[in-house]
Design an enzyme around this catalytic site. Structure first.
Site, short mmCIF file in Angstrom:
data_model
loop_
_atom_site.label_atom_id
_atom_site.label_comp_id
_atom_site.label_asym_id
_atom_site.label_seq_id
_atom_site.Cartn_x
_atom_site.Cartn_y
_atom_site.Cartn_z
N GLN A 74 -47.49 44.01 -21.33
CA GLN A 74 -46.95 45.00 -21.36
C GLN A 74 -47.07 45.54 -23.06
O GLN A 74 -46.43 46.33 -23.78
CB GLN A 74 -45.23 44.81 -21.53
CG GLN A 74 -44.68 45.16 -20.16
CD GLN A 74 -45.10 46.72 -19.30
OE1 GLN A 74 -44.98 47.62 -20.22
NE2 GLN A 74 -45.32 46.46 -18.20
N SER A 75 -48.37 45.33 -23.41
CA SER A 75 -48.64 45.71 -24.90
C SER A 75 -48.85 47.18 -25.12
O SER A 75 -49.52 47.86 -24.32
CB SER A 75 -49.98 45.01 -24.86
OG SER A 75 -50.58 45.53 -26.08
N ASN A 76 -48.09 47.25 -26.18
CA ASN A 76 -48.10 48.76 -26.56
C ASN A 76 -49.48 49.12 -27.24
O ASN A 76 -50.07 50.23 -27.24
CB ASN A 76 -47.19 49.00 -27.62
CG ASN A 76 -45.69 48.96 -27.15
OD1 ASN A 76 -45.39 49.40 -26.24
ND2 ASN A 76 -44.94 47.80 -27.84
N CYS A 78 -52.41 47.70 -26.62
CA CYS A 78 -53.39 48.04 -25.50
C CYS A 78 -53.20 49.39 -24.91
O CYS A 78 -54.31 50.12 -24.81
CB CYS A 78 -53.26 46.90 -24.28
SG CYS A 78 -53.82 45.24 -25.10
#
Ligand SMILES: *Cc1c(COP(=O)(O)O)cnc(C)c1O
Length: 321
Positions: A74-76, A78
């Protein structure tokens, strides 16, 4: 690094600086301001837009045709890198922690909409295998540019040196002086860039990084902040120049506890503003606790720097209720 570092325009700046009047009244503490970096544009906003304006300019200057970076599922960071690559016509490969989930939602859904190619890294979520991926893509005759984990290197940190210049002119026109800035801190580019910016602008205010993710302990994180800030400003910073509060790590990275859940609900209900379960919600919960414990008893104005992250809300669903 210099102020003339190349920069591409990816976001909407300046982001709003607003008073949280209803919340400040309810808490009867200092005036709480919020810097709305959840509104930086670039695919639902967030702090990484500021770093990517400098990192993507460097990628283009180096003649890259592909960007690669890494993070949690859930990386912002990325998601925003994937959006920036799409906007600039570059390929994007993402190295994400874990294995492919059955439920594609939140940031992960957006990564795919931006046509990023996803590689699952298993237990690694901090880009441990980024160099291997870079070599694989080079072997396919691509020219990959490696954006570090979290976009945190001296180039990315330039975004937050510039952000403080932006804040300075907003504070000047409002005639507001801040006693403290509170911000979520994880890979360090945000806090380090801000520290460099505060010194550059001559703003005398406390900067408190709320640690989001367990680090190596002792002062390793503060040392990395000092190295980043020193490089970003070409001036010497010491680990002791940084305040990192590790009191709010709860059950670990990305695990929502009561503190995050209550902080998200409080801000949503009193101000109609969303913070996210992983970063800004945890930092906001930390700030509320600091206020309750009297840490700002003598402060007139404090600023919560909203770093974004809101798409992750959808991946947590009913856990937030
Ligand atoms: C990446 C991120 C942070 C932390 O910023 P760093 O520069 O990595 O310390 C804070 N909040 C959100 C929403 C983020 O995505």
């Amino acid at each position: 690094m210099s102020e003339r570092s190349p920069r591409v325009s990816l976001g909407f700046f300046p982001t709003p600086l607003e008073p949280l009047s209803r919340l400040s009244n309810a808490l009867q503490g200092p005036n709480i301001w919020i810097k709305r970096d959840d509104q930086t544009g670039l695919a639902c906003g967030g702090n990484k837009t500021r770093k990517l304006e400098f990192l993507m300019a460097d990628a283009i200057a180096q003649g890259s045709d592909t960007v690669i970076t890494a993070g949690a599922a859930q990386s912002n960071h990325c998601r925003q890198t994937a959006a920036a690559a799409a906007k600039l016509g570059l390929h994007c490969h993402l190295l994400l922690g874990g294995t492919a989930p059955s439920d594609i939602t939140g940031n992960l859904l957006l990564d795919s909409l931006f046509n990023a190619q996803i590689h699952w890294a298993g237990t690694d979520r901090k880009g441990e295998a980024l160099h291997d991926l870079q070599h694989q893509l080079q072997a396919q005759d691509l020219k990959p540019y490696l954006v570090p984990y979290g976009g945190s290197n001296p180039i990315g940190a330039q975004g937050f040196v510039a952000a403080i210049a932006e804040l300075k002119s907003q504070l000047d026109s409002l005639k507001v002086e801040l006693d403290a800035i509170i911000v979520a801190s994880s890979s360090g580019g945000t806090q380090a860039g801000m520290a460099a910016g505060l010194r550059q602008q001559g703003i005398d205010c406390q900067l408190i990084g709320i640690s989001i993710d367990k680090d190596e302990g002792s002062t390793a994180y503060e040392e990395s902040l000092a190295a980043l800030a020193s490089d970003a400003l070409q001036e010497s910073f010491l680990p002791s120049d940084f305040t990192v509060d590790r009191s709010y790590l709860g059950d670990g990275y990305g695990v929502v506890g009561t503190a995050e859940r209550e902080a998200i609900a409080l801000l949503a209900r009193t101000e109609g503003i969303l913070v996210d379960p992983v970063y800004s919600g945890r930092a906001f919960a930390g700030m509320l606790d600091l206020i309750n414990r009297g840490a700002f008893a003598h402060a007139r104005n404090i600023l919560f720097w909203h770093t974004g992250g809101t798409p992750a809300i959808f991946a947590y669903g009913a856990q937030l209720l």
